[in-house]
Write an enzyme that holds these catalytic residues in place. Structure first.
Site, PDB file in Angstrom:
ATOM      1  N   CYS A  71     -11.604  -4.217  19.625  1.00 17.43           N
ATOM      2  CA  CYS A  71     -11.604  -4.869  20.939  1.00 17.43           C
ATOM      3  C   CYS A  71     -12.867  -5.725  21.083  1.00 17.43           C
ATOM      4  CB  CYS A  71     -11.499  -3.837  22.054  1.00 17.43           C
ATOM      5  SG  CYS A  71     -12.944  -2.779  22.181  1.00 17.43           S
TER       6      CYS A  71
ATOM      7  N   ARG B 268      -4.016   0.560  20.207  1.00 22.27           N
ATOM      8  CA  ARG B 268      -3.406   1.540  19.307  1.00 22.27           C
ATOM      9  C   ARG B 268      -2.096   2.132  19.857  1.00 22.27           C
ATOM     10  NH1 ARG B 268      -1.015   4.130  16.410  1.00 22.27           N
ATOM     11  NH2 ARG B 268      -1.619   5.526  14.718  1.00 22.27           N
TER      12      ARG B 268
ATOM     13  N   CYS C 162       0.889  -1.154   0.000  1.00 28.61           N
ATOM     14  CA  CYS C 162       0.000   0.000   0.000  1.00 28.61           C
ATOM     15  C   CYS C 162       0.927   1.203   0.000  1.00 28.61           C
ATOM     16  CB  CYS C 162      -0.860  -0.058   1.252  1.00 28.61           C
ATOM     17  SG  CYS C 162      -1.742   1.465   1.642  1.00 28.61           S
ATOM     18  N   HIS C 163       0.437   2.342  -0.468  1.00 28.49           N
ATOM     19  CA  HIS C 163       1.333   3.498  -0.523  1.00 28.49           C
ATOM     20  C   HIS C 163       1.824   3.901   0.870  1.00 28.49           C
ATOM     21  CE1 HIS C 163       2.977   6.621  -3.271  1.00 28.49           C
ATOM     22  NE2 HIS C 163       3.389   7.015  -2.082  1.00 28.49           N
ATOM     23  N   THR C 164       1.055   3.558   1.895  1.00 31.19           N
ATOM     24  CA  THR C 164       1.462   3.933   3.257  1.00 31.19           C
ATOM     25  C   THR C 164       2.768   3.243   3.660  1.00 31.19           C
ATOM     26  OG1 THR C 164      -0.883   4.201   3.740  1.00 31.19           O
ATOM     27  CG2 THR C 164       0.591   4.177   5.622  1.00 31.19           C
TER      28      THR C 164
ATOM     29  N   CYS D 204     -14.361   3.800  23.857  1.00 25.40           N
ATOM     30  CA  CYS D 204     -15.454   2.815  23.873  1.00 25.40           C
ATOM     31  C   CYS D 204     -16.832   3.492  23.823  1.00 25.40           C
ATOM     32  CB  CYS D 204     -15.385   1.961  25.130  1.00 25.40           C
ATOM     33  SG  CYS D 204     -14.106   0.699  25.063  1.00 25.40           S
TER      34      CYS D 204
ATOM     35  N   CYS E 177     -10.590   1.877  17.326  1.00 22.03           N
ATOM     36  CA  CYS E 177     -10.480   1.244  18.646  1.00 22.03           C
ATOM     37  C   CYS E 177      -9.200   1.735  19.322  1.00 22.03           C
ATOM     38  CB  CYS E 177     -10.442  -0.270  18.459  1.00 22.03           C
ATOM     39  SG  CYS E 177     -10.051  -1.167  19.959  1.00 22.03           S
TER      40      CYS E 177
ATOM     41  N   CYS F 298      -6.469  -3.490   3.699  1.00 18.59           N
ATOM     42  CA  CYS F 298      -6.346  -2.029   3.739  1.00 18.59           C
ATOM     43  C   CYS F 298      -7.040  -1.353   2.548  1.00 18.59           C
ATOM     44  CB  CYS F 298      -4.884  -1.582   3.830  1.00 18.59           C
ATOM     45  SG  CYS F 298      -4.768   0.213   4.016  1.00 18.59           S
TER      46      CYS F 298
ATOM     47  N   CYS G 105     -11.451   1.787  27.275  1.00 18.24           N
ATOM     48  CA  CYS G 105     -10.693   3.021  27.023  1.00 18.24           C
ATOM     49  C   CYS G 105     -11.704   4.124  26.691  1.00 18.24           C
ATOM     50  CB  CYS G 105      -9.660   2.822  25.909  1.00 18.24           C
ATOM     51  SG  CYS G 105     -10.270   3.079  24.238  1.00 18.24           S
TER      52      CYS G 105
ATOM     53  N   HIS H 109       1.320  -4.048   5.860  1.00 17.79           N
ATOM     54  CA  HIS H 109       0.095  -4.055   6.679  1.00 17.79           C
ATOM     55  C   HIS H 109      -1.125  -4.519   5.901  1.00 17.79           C
ATOM     56  CE1 HIS H 109      -0.053  -0.195   4.604  1.00 17.79           C
ATOM     57  NE2 HIS H 109      -1.355  -0.177   4.834  1.00 17.79           N
ATOM     58  N   GLU H 110      -0.935  -4.975   4.655  1.00 19.12           N
ATOM     59  CA  GLU H 110      -2.081  -5.456   3.867  1.00 19.12           C
ATOM     60  C   GLU H 110      -1.783  -6.910   3.546  1.00 19.12           C
ATOM     61  OE1 GLU H 110      -3.792  -2.552   0.958  1.00 19.12           O
ATOM     62  OE2 GLU H 110      -3.486  -4.162  -0.481  1.00 19.12           O
TER      63      GLU H 110
HETATM   64  P1  NAD Z   1      -0.982   5.049  -5.076  1.00 18.45           P
HETATM   65  O1  NAD Z   1       0.424   5.520  -5.023  1.00 18.45           O
HETATM   66  O2  NAD Z   1      -1.235   3.731  -5.690  1.00 18.45           O
HETATM   67  O3  NAD Z   1      -1.888   6.127  -5.875  1.00 18.45           O
HETATM   68  C1  NAD Z   1      -1.746   7.498  -5.754  1.00 18.45           C
HETATM   69  C2  NAD Z   1      -2.286   8.151  -7.033  1.00 18.45           C
HETATM   70  O4  NAD Z   1      -2.350   9.567  -6.824  1.00 18.45           O
HETATM   71  C3  NAD Z   1      -1.429   7.916  -8.269  1.00 18.45           C
HETATM   72  O5  NAD Z   1      -2.228   7.516  -9.356  1.00 18.45           O
HETATM   73  C4  NAD Z   1      -0.793   9.293  -8.545  1.00 18.45           C
HETATM   74  O6  NAD Z   1      -0.550   9.516  -9.927  1.00 18.45           O
HETATM   75  C5  NAD Z   1      -1.893  10.213  -8.005  1.00 18.45           C
HETATM   76  N1  NAD Z   1      -1.418  11.552  -7.629  1.00 18.45           N
HETATM   77  C6  NAD Z   1      -0.282  11.872  -6.970  1.00 18.45           C
HETATM   78  N2  NAD Z   1      -0.207  13.221  -6.811  1.00 18.45           N
HETATM   79  C7  NAD Z   1      -1.330  13.738  -7.369  1.00 18.45           C
HETATM   80  C8  NAD Z   1      -1.837  15.065  -7.517  1.00 18.45           C
HETATM   81  N3  NAD Z   1      -1.152  16.108  -7.051  1.00 18.45           N
HETATM   82  N4  NAD Z   1      -3.019  15.229  -8.138  1.00 18.45           N
HETATM   83  C9  NAD Z   1      -3.710  14.162  -8.615  1.00 18.45           C
HETATM   84  N5  NAD Z   1      -3.269  12.885  -8.512  1.00 18.45           N
HETATM   85  C10 NAD Z   1      -2.085  12.683  -7.910  1.00 18.45           C
HETATM   86  O7  NAD Z   1      -1.530   5.098  -3.584  1.00 18.45           O
HETATM   87  P2  NAD Z   1      -2.706   4.250  -2.873  1.00 18.45           P
HETATM   88  O8  NAD Z   1      -2.145   3.002  -2.317  1.00 18.45           O
HETATM   89  O9  NAD Z   1      -3.895   4.236  -3.751  1.00 18.45           O
HETATM   90  O10 NAD Z   1      -2.978   5.212  -1.596  1.00 18.45           O
HETATM   91  C11 NAD Z   1      -3.501   6.509  -1.784  1.00 18.45           C
HETATM   92  C12 NAD Z   1      -3.358   7.317  -0.509  1.00 18.45           C
HETATM   93  O11 NAD Z   1      -4.228   6.792   0.499  1.00 18.45           O
HETATM   94  C13 NAD Z   1      -1.968   7.304   0.117  1.00 18.45           C
HETATM   95  O12 NAD Z   1      -1.702   8.568   0.667  1.00 18.45           O
HETATM   96  C14 NAD Z   1      -2.092   6.257   1.224  1.00 18.45           C
HETATM   97  O13 NAD Z   1      -1.116   6.453   2.222  1.00 18.45           O
HETATM   98  C15 NAD Z   1      -3.498   6.541   1.701  1.00 18.45           C
HETATM   99  N6  NAD Z   1      -4.227   5.485   2.412  1.00 18.45           N
HETATM  100  C16 NAD Z   1      -5.018   5.889   3.430  1.00 18.45           C
HETATM  101  C17 NAD Z   1      -5.817   4.957   4.089  1.00 18.45           C
HETATM  102  C18 NAD Z   1      -6.739   5.378   5.184  1.00 18.45           C
HETATM  103  O14 NAD Z   1      -7.262   4.523   5.887  1.00 18.45           O
HETATM  104  N7  NAD Z   1      -7.012   6.658   5.350  1.00 18.45           N
HETATM  105  C19 NAD Z   1      -5.753   3.606   3.709  1.00 18.45           C
HETATM  106  C20 NAD Z   1      -4.951   3.257   2.645  1.00 18.45           C
HETATM  107  C21 NAD Z   1      -4.188   4.207   1.992  1.00 18.45           C
HETATM  108  N1  AHE Z   2       1.142   7.448  11.481  1.00 16.45           N
HETATM  109  C1  AHE Z   2       0.745   8.625  10.743  1.00 16.45           C
HETATM  110  C2  AHE Z   2      -0.611   8.528  10.146  1.00 16.45           C
HETATM  111  C3  AHE Z   2      -0.785   7.344   9.253  1.00 16.45           C
HETATM  112  C4  AHE Z   2      -2.255   7.178   9.023  1.00 16.45           C
HETATM  113  O1  AHE Z   2      -3.034   8.133   9.030  1.00 16.45           O
HETATM  114  N2  AHE Z   2      -2.673   5.968   8.815  1.00 16.45           N
HETATM  115  C5  AHE Z   2      -4.050   5.682   8.455  1.00 16.45           C
HETATM  116  C6  AHE Z   2      -4.017   4.387   7.756  1.00 16.45           C
HETATM  117  S1  AHE Z   2      -3.103   4.399   6.281  1.00 16.45           S
HETATM  118  C7  AHE Z   2      -3.303   2.823   5.787  1.00 16.45           C
HETATM  119  O2  AHE Z   2      -2.674   2.642   4.643  1.00 16.45           O
HETATM  120  C8  AHE Z   2      -4.949   5.490   9.647  1.00 16.45           C
HETATM  121  O3  AHE Z   2      -5.861   4.701   9.640  1.00 16.45           O
HETATM  122  N3  AHE Z   2      -4.749   6.227  10.674  1.00 16.45           N
HETATM  123  C9  AHE Z   2      -5.494   6.086  11.902  1.00 16.45           C
HETATM  124  C10 AHE Z   2      -4.702   5.318  12.922  1.00 16.45           C
HETATM  125  O4  AHE Z   2      -5.243   4.960  13.950  1.00 16.45           O
HETATM  126  O5  AHE Z   2      -3.509   5.065  12.652  1.00 16.45           O
HETATM  127  C11 AHE Z   2       0.848   9.888  11.550  1.00 16.45           C
HETATM  128  O6  AHE Z   2       0.600  10.963  10.974  1.00 16.45           O
HETATM  129  O7  AHE Z   2       1.233   9.784  12.724  1.00 16.45           O
HETATM  130 ZN    ZN Z   3      -2.643   0.800   3.669  1.00 19.39          ZN
END
Ligand code: NAD
Ligand code: AHE
Ligand code: ZN
Length: 433
Positions: free
Chosen positions: A134, A162, A82-84, A147, A158, A224, A144, A104-105
């Site tokens: 939990c 964490r 995953c990009h994270t 809850c 949860c 994920c 916590c 993580h995936e």
């Molecule tokens: P990825 O790298 O596969 O895709 C990112 C896409 O964004 C690419 O297609 C890229 O070309 C595009 N991009 C980059 N900069 C851009 C811009 N300025 N304008 C438009 N498009 C642009 O990533 P992914 O695995 O799909 O993850 C996407 C994001 O979501 C990441 O930041 C990741 O960390 C986050 N994420 C968050 C959660 C969550 O729970 N909130 C879960 C998973 C992933």
């Molecule tokens: N650790 C970072 C933040 C990272 C983050 O926001 N993670 C997302 C999941 S990304 C999955 O690919 C998330 O769910 N956050 C909530 C949590 O509980 O971690 C920071 O900025 O400290």
């Molecule tokens: Zn992820």
């Protein structure tokens, strides 16, 4: 149809598919290792590396200690990037700890369980969930402060373990279960999962038990990216039929958002990405329009979208992690009711901003983690939906590599050539071509 088309394009880099099944079969008879440390292969991130796509991880032997009380040791069969993972590896994560085992995936099979574990047993298939869940008794006794909201469905975040997953250790003794076989150094866990090791130790709260006939080589994506994208639409934004939606970033998460918007009955779905190569892909997943912001000179892309939609979108989603894009996504929303969901994760020190007037006039800025899904209870339902053909995973898998080629997976992601690359963790199932 889409699934078939995409599956045909999957690239298997150095992967000998015929050997996969026997290797997985062997995993079921490993209870002989219960209670003993296991030595296995893992990809170690010794330190952050800005250029994360250039051989940043080293494949080495690690020792994985037996699970402590309330813990589960799992043989990881398949992981995905995953990009994270890249975000942490490049040093952008304020919580990033090194040396660590990232990932993580994933999906895998329970090898052994520690004292007191009741919800999974050796041989069970599980999806490790970085958002733990939990137990009911925890929620009833206000284990916590979260809850109070968790039990009535106000959040999926949860708080029970964490603090420990953020610190890269296990709750029972505050220590990691990994060490390097070469140096003896302790290695931190990552997001409570650490999937880039052939064995890992999880908190029981992080183990979503899934059905025995679930294919682990595809279901790992539910750990994920896909759950996040689908949930952002159905749980967080709650997109309704006839909506106008804009999605920024056409990676796996963005495409899953598009797919879910289409399923929700959105009438216009606008994909926004800097990479024109994403256009045809985005169309396969359901966009009605594709916009590349670089084609509009200095004109803010939000202005373009507001004009295109006669006032702004009903829902927008940031799937890039870029704080400027997050602002554009908010400001592309319709005055009075448009909702913008932040999904992308931004680096340490980054902040979002907009004119408060944007919110005063009714736009809503919100975020989602894991798409709002509660993990242990809801991931198994997603697996059921996939197995029933209601949700599709295959279209997101563009590459498969073995563990020894994991750095190639990061390179593919960096080059924008892949969606999800699945890493087959059993090196016996692969060759090293
Ligand atoms: P990825 O790298 O596969 O895709 C990112 C896409 O964004 C690419 O297609 C890229 O070309 C595009 N991009 C980059 N900069 C851009 C811009 N300025 N304008 C438009 N498009 C642009 O990533 P992914 O695995 O799909 O993850 C996407 C994001 O979501 C990441 O930041 C990741 O960390 C986050 N994420 C968050 C959660 C969550 O729970 N909130 C879960 C998973 C992933
Ligand atoms: N650790 C970072 C933040 C990272 C983050 O926001 N993670 C997302 C999941 S990304 C999955 O690919 C998330 O769910 N956050 C909530 C949590 O509980 O971690 C920071 O900025 O400290
Ligand atoms: Zn992820």
């Amino acid at each position: 149809m889409l699934a078939v088309q995409r599956a045909a394009r999957v690239a298997t880099l150095g992967l000998r598919r015929a050997n996969v099944a026997p290797a997985l079969g062997r995993a079921l008879s490993q209870s002989a290792t219960a209670g003993k440390p296991i030595e296995c292969d893992a990809a170690i991130a010794w330190e952050p590396k800005k250029e994360y796509w250039k051989d940043a991880l080293t494949i080495e032997k690690v020792i994985v200690d037996p699970p402590g009380p309330g813990e589960v040791r799992v043989k990881i069969t398949h992981a995905a990037l995953c990009h994270t993972d890249a975000f942490t590896l490049e040093g952008s994560d304020p919580e990033g700890l090194f040396p660590a085992v990232l990932g993580h995936e994933a999906a895998g099979i329970v090898e052994s369980v520690g004292e007191g574990v009741t919800t999974v047993k050796p041989g069970d298939k599980v999806i490790p969930c970085y958002q733990a869940e939990c137990f009911e008794h925890d929620q009833h006794s206000d284990h916590c402060p979260r809850c109070r909201g968790y039990r009535v469905g106000k959040t999926n975040l949860c708080g029970k373990i964490r603090p420990y997953t953020g610190a890269g250790v296990m709750k029972s003794d505050g220590k990691p279960r990994f060490r390097s076989a070469r140096t003896g150094e302790a290695l931190y866990h990552y997001m409570g999962v650490s999937a880039f090791s052939q064995y890992t130790v999880l908190h029981e709260e992080s183990c979503a038990k899934i059905r025995d006939d679930a294919p682990l080589e595809t279901m790992n994506l539910l750990g994920c990216g896909l759950a996040t994208g689908w949930g952002a639409v159905q749980n967080t934004a709650k997109v309704e039929p006839e909506s106008i939606c804009a999605i920024f970033g056409m990676g796996t998460v963005g495409l899953a958002v598009i797919e879910a918007c289409k399923r929700a009955g959105a009438k216009q779905i606008i994909g926004v990405d800097l990479d024109d190569n994403k256009k045809s892909l985005a169309e396969e997943f359901g966009v009605t329009d594709f916009v590349n912001p670089t084609k509009f000179g200095d004109r803010p892309i939000q202005e373009v979208l507001v004009e295109m939609t006669g006032g702004g979108v009903d829902y927008s989603f940031d799937c890039t992690g870029n704080v400027k894009v997050m602002r554009s996504a908010l400001e592309a929303c319709h005055i009075g009711w448009g909702k913008s969901v932040v999904i992308g994760v931004a680096g340490a020190g980054q902040e979002i901003s907009t004119r408060p007037f944007q919110l005063v006039t009714g736009r809503v800025w919100m975020g989602t983690a894991f798409g709002g899904f509660k993990s242990r209870s809801e991931v198994p339902k997603l697996v059921d939906q996939c197995m029933a053909g209601e949700l599709k995973v295959d279209p997101y898998i563009t590459h498969q590599v073995n563990l020894s080629n994991i750095n190639r997976a990061f390179e593919l992601m960096h080059n924008g050539e892949s969606l999800r690359t699945v890493i087959y963790m059993d090196n016996d199932a692969t060759n090293s071509a």
